[in-house]
Design a protein around this motif. Sequence first.
Motif, PDB file in Angstrom:
ATOM      1  N   ALA A 280       0.845  -1.200   0.000  1.00 13.51           N
ATOM      2  CA  ALA A 280       0.000   0.000   0.000  1.00 13.51           C
ATOM      3  C   ALA A 280       0.881   1.250   0.000  1.00 13.51           C
ATOM      4  CB  ALA A 280      -0.934  -0.010   1.211  1.00 13.51           C
ATOM      5  N   ASP A 281       1.989   1.193   0.702  1.00 11.67           N
ATOM      6  CA  ASP A 281       2.896   2.339   0.759  1.00 11.67           C
ATOM      7  C   ASP A 281       3.522   2.623  -0.613  1.00 11.67           C
ATOM      8  OD1 ASP A 281       4.085   4.436   2.040  1.00 11.67           O
ATOM      9  OD2 ASP A 281       4.982   3.236   3.623  1.00 11.67           O
ATOM     10  N   ILE A 282       3.802   1.561  -1.358  1.00 16.51           N
ATOM     11  CA  ILE A 282       4.362   1.749  -2.698  1.00 16.51           C
ATOM     12  C   ILE A 282       3.280   2.317  -3.631  1.00 16.51           C
ATOM     13  CG2 ILE A 282       5.437   0.567  -4.663  1.00 16.51           C
ATOM     14  CD1 ILE A 282       7.193   0.683  -2.135  1.00 16.51           C
TER      15      ILE A 282
ATOM     16  N   ASP B 139       0.872   4.187  -2.730  1.00 20.39           N
ATOM     17  CA  ASP B 139       0.742   5.609  -2.372  1.00 20.39           C
ATOM     18  C   ASP B 139       1.663   6.474  -3.224  1.00 20.39           C
ATOM     19  OD1 ASP B 139      -1.066   5.273  -0.360  1.00 20.39           O
ATOM     20  OD2 ASP B 139       0.397   5.346   1.257  1.00 20.39           O
ATOM     21  N   ASN B 140       2.880   6.016  -3.374  1.00 13.76           N
ATOM     22  CA  ASN B 140       3.832   6.798  -4.183  1.00 13.76           C
ATOM     23  C   ASN B 140       3.339   6.933  -5.617  1.00 13.76           C
ATOM     24  OD1 ASN B 140       5.582   7.141  -2.049  1.00 13.76           O
ATOM     25  ND2 ASN B 140       6.899   5.428  -2.606  1.00 13.76           N
ATOM     26  N   SER B 141       2.773   5.850  -6.130  1.00  9.63           N
ATOM     27  CA  SER B 141       2.257   5.890  -7.502  1.00  9.63           C
ATOM     28  C   SER B 141       1.124   6.909  -7.613  1.00  9.63           C
ATOM     29  CB  SER B 141       1.733   4.513  -7.911  1.00  9.63           C
ATOM     30  OG  SER B 141       2.773   3.561  -7.847  1.00  9.63           O
TER      31      SER B 141
ATOM     32  N   LEU C 205       0.439  11.664  -0.708  1.00 13.11           N
ATOM     33  CA  LEU C 205       0.192  10.645   0.307  1.00 13.11           C
ATOM     34  C   LEU C 205       1.438  10.332   1.125  1.00 13.11           C
ATOM     35  CD1 LEU C 205      -2.043   8.262  -1.832  1.00 13.11           C
ATOM     36  CD2 LEU C 205      -2.797   9.783  -0.016  1.00 13.11           C
ATOM     37  N   GLY C 206       2.576  10.928   0.778  1.00  7.82           N
ATOM     38  CA  GLY C 206       3.829  10.654   1.494  1.00  7.82           C
ATOM     39  C   GLY C 206       4.017  11.577   2.679  1.00  7.82           C
ATOM     40  N   ARG C 207       5.089  11.319   3.444  1.00  2.17           N
ATOM     41  CA  ARG C 207       5.395  12.195   4.573  1.00  2.17           C
ATOM     42  C   ARG C 207       6.859  12.119   4.975  1.00  2.17           C
ATOM     43  NH1 ARG C 207       4.732  16.740   6.250  1.00  2.17           N
ATOM     44  NH2 ARG C 207       2.530  16.454   5.806  1.00  2.17           N
TER      45      ARG C 207
ATOM     46  N   LEU D  43      10.606   7.981   3.548  1.00  2.00           N
ATOM     47  CA  LEU D  43      11.190   6.679   3.885  1.00  2.00           C
ATOM     48  C   LEU D  43      10.486   5.502   3.218  1.00  2.00           C
ATOM     49  CD1 LEU D  43      11.630   7.042   7.770  1.00  2.00           C
ATOM     50  CD2 LEU D  43      13.467   6.963   6.078  1.00  2.00           C
ATOM     51  N   GLY D  44       9.186   5.675   2.943  1.00  2.00           N
ATOM     52  CA  GLY D  44       8.326   4.548   2.585  1.00  2.00           C
ATOM     53  C   GLY D  44       8.879   3.630   1.516  1.00  2.00           C
ATOM     54  N   LEU D  45       9.359   4.196   0.459  1.00  2.00           N
ATOM     55  CA  LEU D  45       9.852   3.369  -0.650  1.00  2.00           C
ATOM     56  C   LEU D  45      10.907   2.379  -0.152  1.00  2.00           C
ATOM     57  CD1 LEU D  45      10.134   2.724  -3.683  1.00  2.00           C
ATOM     58  CD2 LEU D  45      11.723   4.653  -3.862  1.00  2.00           C
TER      59      LEU D  45
HETATM   60 MG   LIG Z   1       5.897   7.176   0.001  1.00  2.00          MG
END
Ligand SMILES: [Mg+2]
Length: 482
Positions: A17-19, A21-23, A78-80, A83-85
């Motif tokens: 889901a985090d990936i 979000d980046n899309s 959707l990021g913050r 780090l997520g990726l």
């Molecule tokens: Mg992200």
Amino acid sequence: MAESLRGLGYSTATALADIVDNSISAGASSVDIQFEWNEADPYITILDDGRGMDDAELENAMQLGARNPLEERSVSDLGRFGLGLKTASFSQGRRLTVASRRKGEGKVCLRWDLDLLSVPGNEGWHLYEGPDLASISRLDALENVPHGTLVLWEKLDRVAGQGFTVQDYLNLQDEVQKHLAMTFHRLLGSGGDGLLLTLNGQPIAPWDPFMVGHPGKAWASPEYTLSGGSDIRVQCHVLPHKDMLKSRELEQAAGPGGWIVQQGFYIYRNRRLLVAGGWMGLEHAGRSLTRDEPHRLARIRLDIPNSADADWKIDIRKSSARVPVRFRRQLLMLAQEAREKARRVFAHRGQWSPAPQRQPVVEAWVAEKSAGATRYRISREHEAIRSLLDRSGPLRKELNALLRIIEETVPVQRIWLDTAEDTETPTNGFSGAPEPEVLELMQITWGNLVEHRGFQPEEARARMLLMAPFDRFPDLVAKLPA
Ligand SMILES: [Mg+2]
Ligand SMILES: Nc1ncnc2c1ncn2[C@@H]1O[C@H](COP(=O)(O)OP(=O)(O)O)[C@@H](O)[C@H]1O
């Protein structure tokens, strides 16, 4: 450090889901996730048709803390944490390869490999250019989009440990599918923002926790905006009683975690679901609200803007949030109302469940809003008032005057204060009253309906069921005349 970051507590589903979000933040309109078994050496790709990255952007994206969490983000981002990726990818596997292409530009590709980072003597943080030689063809799908990004996860040691079978892999995909259907339900498909999210080529259909539009839906509150600053919106929902659902619908409606787990607050940030269920540690009279069977039909939608991240303590995995103190009281009141309604729907089985064509209950009190102020009036439509007025003869004027006096002296401030102070909520609706007391009042009203207004018993019963507060006691109404 890279090894430590693997332990943030992502599941495969939350990591994906985090990936995704980046899309979405990159403006993608379609995202495809592919699970490859590859003879027990599985790998996963996520391909989007977003705007893509050039060399410098990709290099930055691969850094830990690519962006400052304190930085203001565009409202749809959707990021913050920047780090997520990396953290999401490493939580699942030891090798992360990202290939990307901007419109009209060449492809760029960078790779992290935890095994190569940890080779003794291999000093420094080596970010490799291009895919591993054996993996080149795994990036081919990027050619299918005019611009976009492909993320490749390999060496999935945290997905496929010892004894991991094809069946386990299929079950995992099932879990992922359910989680994504829930997390992105407001962004997916024609009812949402038109995002097409596919898993192994199959479109993921949105899963709506609130069953909006279902004819058996028991209740939805108006949409409230919390007072206290930022733009926080809340809407309470009570799902249909199980008798109103076909068995397939019932199973569907429960949600990925089952009925008990999926009750409570659903917190969204930019329409992306962060928290699915739970009562956010809200307390009443020193006790936390708990998830239990009787309240399983209550679900509350809560929307926060991404500017409120710090305030709500959004975590790196975007899976948890905390209610800021100044909103607790308001949310508790909304939660209690929804829980109470849900409990009644749950407990009264089919009888209480409103039929689709259900008429509104005649309340004794009505709130009239005008010019920003609310007045509380005693309804002249309520049978108890009506029959008395009809038969009041010479006393009619006085009776009307009495009603006006009561209306003009409702202790609104007092009720509000008592409710806001953290004591017991003021009681009404016969809560806690002994049954005979309720029955006695019912019989008086019954007498009015049958003797004075001339209704047949069945009509009288139907009216009682739609009259506050007797609508809450359908089993007693059924016993009339007692
Ligand atoms: Mg992200
Ligand atoms: N699929 C993608 N398409 C375009 N840019 C991306 C994509 N994935 C990541 N990026 C870029 O990499 C940055 C870092 O991503 P990430 O580590 O997930 O942190 P965050 O999402 O918090 O910014 C993003 O801000 C974005 O600029």
